[in-house]
Design an enzyme around this catalytic site. Sequence first.
Site, PDB file in Angstrom:
ATOM      1  N   ASP A   1      16.914  43.595   3.011  1.00 60.07           N
ATOM      2  CA  ASP A   1      16.225  42.398   2.534  1.00 60.07           C
ATOM      3  C   ASP A   1      16.782  41.984   1.179  1.00 60.07           C
ATOM      4  O   ASP A   1      16.634  42.705   0.187  1.00 60.07           O
ATOM      5  CB  ASP A   1      14.722  42.665   2.425  1.00 60.07           C
ATOM      6  CG  ASP A   1      13.943  41.421   2.041  1.00 60.07           C
ATOM      7  OD1 ASP A   1      14.515  40.323   2.094  1.00 60.07           O
ATOM      8  OD2 ASP A   1      12.756  41.552   1.677  1.00 60.07           O
TER       9      ASP A   1
ATOM     10  N   ASP B   1      18.937  34.080   1.523  1.00 57.04           N
ATOM     11  CA  ASP B   1      17.926  35.036   1.977  1.00 57.04           C
ATOM     12  C   ASP B   1      18.297  35.625   3.331  1.00 57.04           C
ATOM     13  O   ASP B   1      18.361  34.902   4.334  1.00 57.04           O
ATOM     14  CB  ASP B   1      16.560  34.350   2.063  1.00 57.04           C
ATOM     15  CG  ASP B   1      15.494  35.258   2.636  1.00 57.04           C
ATOM     16  OD1 ASP B   1      15.533  36.476   2.342  1.00 57.04           O
ATOM     17  OD2 ASP B   1      14.621  34.769   3.373  1.00 57.04           O
TER      18      ASP B   1
END
Length: 408
Positions: free
Chosen positions: A104, A280
């Site tokens: 992440d 992201d």
Amino acid sequence: MFSVVFLLALLAFFVTGSPVEFRNSIITLPMTRRLAFSNVTDLLRHDEARLAAFGEYSTRDRRDADKSHPAVPLSQADLGDAMVGYTVRVAIGYPPVNYELIVDSASAITWIGSGAPYVSFTGVDTHVPVAVNYGYGAFQGTMWQDTIAFTERLTIPRMYIGVASAVQGVAADGVLGIGPILSSPGALPNSQMIPTVIDRLFQQNTIGRPVVSIFFKPTVVNEDNNGELCFGGTNPSRYIGSIRYTDITTTHPSSLYWGINLWITYANIEILAYSPGMVDSGCTFLYLSIDAYERYRAATGGTLNPANGLLQISLQQYNQLHDLEFHTGTILLSFVPNAQIWPRSLNNKIQGGDNDIFLIVKSLPTAASAEYAFVSGYVFLQRVYTVFDSDRRRVGFAQSVFIDASTN
């Protein structure tokens, strides 16, 4: 004697693992792609919930959040196991236990406890509470210190690891956070920030620079070992030309993440003026502000498919597509038509016919669109070699060797 036993246990863990390359203090690790969702509705809800969480944090610095509770009740956070992302395998504690962690880029906390339980003789409970809200899911627990091992040669002793006491909506054993330290919602005693995996590798002189690079190869199968994390530098065999950098934007809240300013054009049409947003790995699609999305839709002639919420074009329109161009500083990244569409071999996953053509550009939810001009997700990262440089607060890009792939 204990260290010998520990080493033997680690060797047993890694003897069947994928090869890891060490060269000049640069370490590459394989990543596995996971395509886990039952229908496109779940996938879009997953993304939209994550984007909503970014919007929720826009009015305050995450460092000041209440550490003892997630930002939303866990009972409201669970959206199932929908995800398109990458995982890495690590061993934690003694005896070492295998964990598959989601990579992440928008959080800095590494934690476990969603799947395999945490049992270790070497763990030390710091009693520091921690909680992270990912929008699509959340966890809360406490920070422990223990050894995390990527290989028998790549270990981090006394690494701060979140151990979950409650989890919902995370489709793996936990998360490996590679975001900037400002994106960490936890804190140590004496108001110190929780160091990231990259910080610790640099502090113990395992890598020469606090840098991590991401490489994703476009693929059309549900699970594939086709990704790579590179700690300490870059892998030139994965990109074309040289890496060029742009500073992390100073605009809040993008500045908390791997946020940059971008200018986007299509066939000499300005789709997005120079504006802040973020890169992201946790989102699937390329999200643009509402106005920018409408300009792209009009330029391509795409029409909204009511079954899956994606823009659909005909084969004739596809043959007339122009490159979608991303500009930042001196960097120009061009997405050929094939890079702008969903893999047709996976149309069955998004309620489409075998020959249907869907675009991968989506509109940001209203709340997120007020704070971010764009969020470049997985479909962007699989075409662009990306470098996150925390020390110099910048992001580097180069064209991936698969920038022009016709995979989709």
